[in-house]
Motif scaffolding. Sequence first.
Motif, PDB file in Angstrom:
ATOM      1  N   THR A  35       0.510  -1.439   0.331  1.00  7.66           N
ATOM      2  CA  THR A  35       0.127   0.344   0.029  1.00  7.66           C
ATOM      3  C   THR A  35       0.602   1.483  -0.313  1.00  7.66           C
ATOM      4  O   THR A  35       0.689   2.695  -0.696  1.00  7.66           O
ATOM      5  CB  THR A  35      -1.026   0.101   1.317  1.00  7.66           C
ATOM      6  N   ALA A  36       1.908   1.255   0.537  1.00  7.27           N
ATOM      7  CA  ALA A  36       2.432   2.560   0.881  1.00  7.27           C
ATOM      8  C   ALA A  36       3.593   2.532   0.064  1.00  7.27           C
ATOM      9  O   ALA A  36       3.894   3.580  -0.822  1.00  7.27           O
ATOM     10  CB  ALA A  36       3.700   2.146   1.968  1.00  7.27           C
ATOM     11  N   GLU A  37       3.990   1.349  -1.218  1.00  8.88           N
ATOM     12  CA  GLU A  37       4.840   1.696  -2.354  1.00  8.88           C
ATOM     13  C   GLU A  37       3.619   2.260  -3.485  1.00  8.88           C
ATOM     14  O   GLU A  37       3.843   2.649  -4.230  1.00  8.88           O
ATOM     15  CB  GLU A  37       5.402   0.576  -3.152  1.00  8.88           C
ATOM     16  N   ARG A  38       2.086   1.430  -3.659  1.00  9.09           N
ATOM     17  CA  ARG A  38       1.193   2.011  -4.435  1.00  9.09           C
ATOM     18  C   ARG A  38       0.921   3.880  -4.235  1.00  9.09           C
ATOM     19  O   ARG A  38       0.926   4.603  -5.040  1.00  9.09           O
ATOM     20  CB  ARG A  38       0.189   1.213  -4.005  1.00  9.09           C
ATOM     21  N   GLY A  39       1.059   4.344  -2.727  1.00  5.75           N
ATOM     22  CA  GLY A  39       1.075   4.876  -2.246  1.00  5.75           C
ATOM     23  C   GLY A  39       2.314   6.374  -3.187  1.00  5.75           C
ATOM     24  O   GLY A  39       1.241   8.012  -3.403  1.00  5.75           O
ATOM     25  N   ASN A  40       3.336   5.581  -2.808  1.00  3.71           N
ATOM     26  CA  ASN A  40       4.818   7.075  -3.423  1.00  3.71           C
ATOM     27  C   ASN A  40       4.573   6.839  -4.834  1.00  3.71           C
ATOM     28  O   ASN A  40       5.075   7.835  -5.289  1.00  3.71           O
ATOM     29  CB  ASN A  40       5.801   5.934  -2.697  1.00  3.71           C
ATOM     30  N   ALA A  41       4.002   6.210  -5.087  1.00  2.96           N
ATOM     31  CA  ALA A  41       3.881   5.887  -6.827  1.00  2.96           C
ATOM     32  C   ALA A  41       2.798   7.018  -7.761  1.00  2.96           C
ATOM     33  O   ALA A  41       3.400   7.756  -8.449  1.00  2.96           O
ATOM     34  CB  ALA A  41       3.587   4.580  -7.407  1.00  2.96           C
ATOM     35  N   ALA A  42       1.766   7.006  -6.338  1.00  2.00           N
ATOM     36  CA  ALA A  42       0.946   7.995  -7.230  1.00  2.00           C
ATOM     37  C   ALA A  42       1.500   9.323  -6.523  1.00  2.00           C
ATOM     38  O   ALA A  42       1.011  10.313  -7.546  1.00  2.00           O
ATOM     39  CB  ALA A  42      -0.724   7.622  -5.738  1.00  2.00           C
ATOM     40  N   ALA A  43       2.044   9.301  -5.471  1.00  3.25           N
ATOM     41  CA  ALA A  43       2.416  11.077  -5.588  1.00  3.25           C
ATOM     42  C   ALA A  43       3.685  11.331  -5.734  1.00  3.25           C
ATOM     43  O   ALA A  43       3.438  12.548  -7.044  1.00  3.25           O
ATOM     44  CB  ALA A  43       3.111  11.117  -3.743  1.00  3.25           C
ATOM     45  N   ARG A  44       4.713  10.436  -7.151  1.00  2.00           N
ATOM     46  CA  ARG A  44       5.402  10.664  -7.820  1.00  2.00           C
ATOM     47  C   ARG A  44       4.847  10.981  -8.951  1.00  2.00           C
ATOM     48  O   ARG A  44       5.175  11.720  -9.591  1.00  2.00           O
ATOM     49  CB  ARG A  44       6.281   9.243  -8.449  1.00  2.00           C
ATOM     50  N   ALA A  45       3.742  10.235  -9.215  1.00  2.00           N
ATOM     51  CA  ALA A  45       3.493  10.079 -10.936  1.00  2.00           C
ATOM     52  C   ALA A  45       2.120  11.831 -10.757  1.00  2.00           C
ATOM     53  O   ALA A  45       2.014  12.572 -11.436  1.00  2.00           O
ATOM     54  CB  ALA A  45       1.774   8.846 -10.960  1.00  2.00           C
ATOM     55  N   ARG A  46       1.371  11.848  -9.486  1.00  2.00           N
ATOM     56  CA  ARG A  46       1.343  13.594  -9.423  1.00  2.00           C
ATOM     57  C   ARG A  46       2.317  15.001 -10.057  1.00  2.00           C
ATOM     58  O   ARG A  46       1.829  15.268  -9.725  1.00  2.00           O
ATOM     59  CB  ARG A  46       0.138  13.030  -7.847  1.00  2.00           C
ATOM     60  N   ARG A  47       3.189  14.535  -8.899  1.00  2.00           N
ATOM     61  CA  ARG A  47       4.430  15.492  -9.258  1.00  2.00           C
ATOM     62  C   ARG A  47       4.779  15.415 -10.402  1.00  2.00           C
ATOM     63  O   ARG A  47       5.172  16.262 -10.818  1.00  2.00           O
ATOM     64  CB  ARG A  47       5.489  15.334  -7.535  1.00  2.00           C
ATOM     65  N   LEU A  48       5.107  14.624 -11.012  1.00  2.00           N
ATOM     66  CA  LEU A  48       5.662  14.546 -12.717  1.00  2.00           C
ATOM     67  C   LEU A  48       4.440  15.146 -12.996  1.00  2.00           C
ATOM     68  O   LEU A  48       4.406  15.987 -14.095  1.00  2.00           O
ATOM     69  CB  LEU A  48       5.727  13.364 -13.503  1.00  2.00           C
ATOM     70  N   ARG A  49       3.556  14.878 -13.090  1.00  3.44           N
ATOM     71  CA  ARG A  49       1.855  15.601 -14.084  1.00  3.44           C
ATOM     72  C   ARG A  49       2.061  17.058 -13.273  1.00  3.44           C
ATOM     73  O   ARG A  49       2.138  18.119 -14.557  1.00  3.44           O
ATOM     74  CB  ARG A  49       1.059  14.850 -13.483  1.00  3.44           C
ATOM     75  N   GLY A  50       2.281  17.222 -11.758  1.00  4.00           N
ATOM     76  CA  GLY A  50       2.777  18.831 -11.995  1.00  4.00           C
ATOM     77  C   GLY A  50       3.544  19.843 -13.278  1.00  4.00           C
ATOM     78  O   GLY A  50       3.349  20.652 -12.713  1.00  4.00           O
ATOM     79  N   LEU A  51       5.185  18.755 -12.368  1.00  6.61           N
ATOM     80  CA  LEU A  51       5.477  19.677 -13.483  1.00  6.61           C
ATOM     81  C   LEU A  51       5.969  19.914 -14.768  1.00  6.61           C
ATOM     82  O   LEU A  51       6.185  20.945 -15.040  1.00  6.61           O
ATOM     83  CB  LEU A  51       7.442  18.541 -13.137  1.00  6.61           C
ATOM     84  N   GLY A  52       4.897  18.634 -15.477  1.00  2.00           N
ATOM     85  CA  GLY A  52       4.824  18.263 -16.245  1.00  2.00           C
ATOM     86  C   GLY A  52       3.890  19.957 -16.785  1.00  2.00           C
ATOM     87  O   GLY A  52       3.942  20.958 -18.046  1.00  2.00           O
ATOM     88  N   MET A  53       2.661  20.095 -15.916  1.00  2.00           N
ATOM     89  CA  MET A  53       1.963  21.227 -16.676  1.00  2.00           C
ATOM     90  C   MET A  53       2.823  22.330 -16.136  1.00  2.00           C
ATOM     91  O   MET A  53       2.190  23.562 -17.061  1.00  2.00           O
ATOM     92  CB  MET A  53       0.548  21.068 -15.716  1.00  2.00           C
ATOM     93  N   ALA A  54       3.605  22.513 -15.049  1.00  2.00           N
ATOM     94  CA  ALA A  54       4.052  23.535 -15.225  1.00  2.00           C
ATOM     95  C   ALA A  54       4.885  24.131 -15.696  1.00  2.00           C
ATOM     96  O   ALA A  54       4.955  25.374 -17.012  1.00  2.00           O
ATOM     97  CB  ALA A  54       5.029  24.469 -13.547  1.00  2.00           C
ATOM     98  N   LEU A  55       5.810  23.467 -16.856  1.00  2.00           N
ATOM     99  CA  LEU A  55       6.834  23.611 -17.877  1.00  2.00           C
ATOM    100  C   LEU A  55       5.948  23.656 -18.903  1.00  2.00           C
ATOM    101  O   LEU A  55       6.458  24.537 -19.754  1.00  2.00           O
ATOM    102  CB  LEU A  55       7.441  22.073 -18.138  1.00  2.00           C
ATOM    103  N   LEU A  56       4.912  23.189 -19.209  1.00  3.61           N
ATOM    104  CA  LEU A  56       3.951  23.474 -20.843  1.00  3.61           C
ATOM    105  C   LEU A  56       3.372  24.942 -20.320  1.00  3.61           C
ATOM    106  O   LEU A  56       3.336  25.672 -21.260  1.00  3.61           O
ATOM    107  CB  LEU A  56       2.634  22.555 -20.729  1.00  3.61           C
ATOM    108  N   GLY A  57       2.813  25.845 -18.635  1.00  5.23           N
ATOM    109  CA  GLY A  57       2.210  26.317 -18.567  1.00  5.23           C
ATOM    110  C   GLY A  57       3.663  27.559 -18.468  1.00  5.23           C
ATOM    111  O   GLY A  57       3.177  29.110 -19.618  1.00  5.23           O
ATOM    112  N   TRP A  58       5.386  27.819 -18.404  1.00  2.00           N
ATOM    113  CA  TRP A  58       5.836  28.686 -18.541  1.00  2.00           C
ATOM    114  C   TRP A  58       6.025  28.756 -20.188  1.00  2.00           C
ATOM    115  O   TRP A  58       6.833  29.741 -20.850  1.00  2.00           O
ATOM    116  CB  TRP A  58       7.129  28.092 -18.059  1.00  2.00           C
ATOM    117  N   THR A  59       6.233  27.387 -20.834  1.00  2.20           N
ATOM    118  CA  THR A  59       6.625  27.408 -22.378  1.00  2.20           C
ATOM    119  C   THR A  59       5.929  28.331 -23.150  1.00  2.20           C
ATOM    120  O   THR A  59       6.436  28.653 -24.133  1.00  2.20           O
ATOM    121  CB  THR A  59       6.196  26.031 -22.759  1.00  2.20           C
TER     122      THR A  59
END
Length: 292
Positions: A13-37
Amino acid sequence: MTTTLTTKDTPVTAERGNAAARARRLRGLGMALLGWTVALLIFFPIFWMIVTGFKTEAEAIAEPSLIFTPTLESYAEVQERADYVKFAWNSVVVAFGSTLLALLIAIPSAYSMAFLPTRRTKGTLLWMLSTKMLPPVGVLVPIYLLFRDLGLLDTLTGLTIVYMLMNLPIVVWMLYTFFKDLPRDILEAGRMDGASTLQEIGYLLLPLTLPGIASTGLLSVILSWNESFWSLNLTTSQAAPLTAYIASFSSPEGLFWAKLSAASTMAIAPILVFGWLTQKQMVRGLTFGAVK
């Protein structure tokens, strides 16, 4: 047995939670980069215009480069050729005057449509919006002839009226949506206390929808400031705003890029500062009523 299963499932369960958190961070980073671009792509022409204004004409038409010696030569020549303050004052009068007139007409109109609707209300709103689909050149001749006969050509009064009519459909639509989100119970309580229609608007409606009214007014000011079609066709010198001021630097001999960039920078500087100072109010107003 239950405790053992829970203990074994905890790492998974903890591993799944960490994976979901990493995926959310990556999506947030991608949206931020897209917005700045996207932001950089939109802002780059403005940045290049400002930079070009500090070049000489020879440097402006040469190979693009950010390495040059800044000079105020173009700004000095622009100011010698035309009175910037006069054009800027005309823009201020027309932009804020047309916005004030539009709000004075749109507030009671949107109030009646939002709280006293009839069978024709929806059709009226659609008709008002449809007027924005007509190219301005389609009504240029009749408006020009009317203004000529009424003596409104090259006057601040005439240009203010045209800008007010141009923005009125948008102002009415925006105020209508803001008023529509206001609970009717508040106005009904005012009526029960004996408030008249004007008192309802002045003491209840306006204070409660002030963010929406402010954002609508700011948008109208920006649209009026940037309008060029009517200013070029209905004015010559006395009432010409900054949009006509920019166009005056286009000559049959060609475009003088440094001077044109300097004039454009001087024309957009006030509205950029105004937009930057009022961005919080505009965002607050545009999101007014979005969250119940």
